[in-house]
Design a protein around this motif. Structure first.
Motif, PDB file in Angstrom:
ATOM      1  N   ASN A 164     -96.711 -70.676  35.903  1.00 59.20           N
ATOM      2  CA  ASN A 164     -97.134 -71.029  34.473  1.00 59.20           C
ATOM      3  C   ASN A 164     -96.148 -71.325  33.451  1.00 59.20           C
ATOM      4  N   SER A 165     -95.046 -71.392  33.995  1.00 60.90           N
ATOM      5  CA  SER A 165     -93.847 -71.696  33.010  1.00 60.90           C
ATOM      6  C   SER A 165     -94.028 -73.160  32.335  1.00 60.90           C
ATOM      7  N   TRP A 166     -93.323 -73.096  31.102  1.00 61.38           N
ATOM      8  CA  TRP A 166     -93.542 -74.718  30.237  1.00 61.38           C
ATOM      9  C   TRP A 166     -92.374 -75.421  30.988  1.00 61.38           C
ATOM     10  N   ASN A 204     -94.742 -68.437  28.533  1.00 62.45           N
ATOM     11  CA  ASN A 204     -95.276 -67.434  29.069  1.00 62.45           C
ATOM     12  C   ASN A 204     -94.131 -66.189  29.000  1.00 62.45           C
ATOM     13  N   ASP A 261     -93.102 -68.943  39.427  1.00 59.94           N
ATOM     14  CA  ASP A 261     -93.565 -68.547  38.317  1.00 59.94           C
ATOM     15  C   ASP A 261     -94.762 -69.684  37.782  1.00 59.94           C
ATOM     16  N   ASP A 288     -90.764 -67.223  30.349  1.00 64.36           N
ATOM     17  CA  ASP A 288     -90.018 -68.016  29.333  1.00 64.36           C
ATOM     18  C   ASP A 288     -89.620 -67.628  28.360  1.00 64.36           C
ATOM     19  N   ARG A 345     -99.782 -75.479  28.490  1.00 63.35           N
ATOM     20  CA  ARG A 345     -99.066 -74.769  28.930  1.00 63.35           C
ATOM     21  C   ARG A 345     -97.926 -74.162  27.839  1.00 63.35           C
TER      22      ARG A 345
END
Length: 268
Positions: A241-243, A257, A239, A260, A254
């Motif tokens: 793009n996860s924070w 998403n 994943d 998340d 970020r």
């Protein structure tokens, strides 16, 4: 989290100042005044956390670049139920914030400057927009989570710990001398939201393989299956793009998403 060397030379969230331009491992054979006793390393490993580059800091021990463990944390006996290690799903720790619904207050030290107040407000807005059973509110004193300036000479850019006794970890140490204030509000907010994520019980999403966010070789943060609990409903693959990824590109925003949000809503 660190800033990926592919994207920037500035390190942000896994936060080793000595590794601003890379995610390379430091030698484990160098003896320093911050060396961690073998007994403590064993306790860290039992909690399911990596001992790689663990260091003694003010108030406890820093592991995985930005996670603070106190002596009390090291004595906890984790629950072994529902544990899984191996993929890149969203992970939580064995400890969460309880007593829901609940308002968690956040303060920003005046020594950090106005850029951090603005970024903290954005981080708080992101959480509150999700309609969770925990909400965040900024206060000037007496906060549940205090964003404070890291000690001079700190070897990280920011650090936080995990919940204890049903309460969030009580502070985020921010090395503003290294992080600075020139980045966009959204970038600094992403850093602060990440550390607040640790405070309420989240581990790094790329727990099992930091290479796809940090670059370099395959790196698994922990050797055991304690302290990394799979959040149901999150994906079995990477994943990116996860924070809660360990590394972030310089200037990158970020926000949460879809995965998340699934993890946040499942837990809170």
């Amino acid at each position: 989290m660190k800033v990926s060397t592919v994207l920037s030379s500035l390190s942000l969230i896994a936060f080793s100042v000595l590794g601003l331009a890379s995610c390379q491992k430091e030698s484990e054979n160098v003896v320093t005044k911050n060396e961690v006793p073998q007994e403590v390393l064993g306790k860290i490993q039992q909690l399911g956390l990596s001992t790689q580059n663990a260091q003694k800091v003010e108030g406890g021990y820093l592991v995985e670049g930005d996670i603070m463990l106190t002596d009390t944390d090291l004595e906890e006996k984790p629950d072994y139920k529902m544990l899984r290690v191996g993929a890149e799903e969203q992970y939580r720790t064995n400890s969460l914030v309880t007593g829901l619904p609940r308002v968690i207050t956040v303060s920003v030290s005046s020594t950090l400057g106005s850029a951090y107040v603005t970024a903290a407000d954005e981080a708080i807005r992101r959480y509150n927009a999700e309609g969770l059973r925990i909400t965040f509110r900024r206060v000037t004193s007496g906060a549940n989570i205090a964003l404070v300036k890291a000690p001079a000479g700190a070897g990280y850019l920011a650090s936080a710990g995990f919940p204890s006794g049903g309460n969030p970890y009580n502070q985020v140490l921010v090395n503003s001398a290294s992080l600075g204030s020139s980045y966009a509000t959204t970038t600094i907010a992403s850093v602060l939201a990440h550390e607040i994520g640790h405070c309420i019980g989240f581990r790094h999403t790329d727990y099992a393989d930091r290479s796809y966010s940090c670059g370099g070789q395959y790196t698994n943060e922990g050797a055991s299956n304690v302290g990394a609990v799979l959040v149901p409903g999150t994906p079995a693959g990477a994943d990116p793009n996860s924070w809660m990824l360990a590394c972030i590109g310089g200037g990158q925003n970020r926000p949460f998403n879809a995965n998340d949000r699934t993890a946040l809503n499942y837990l809170y």
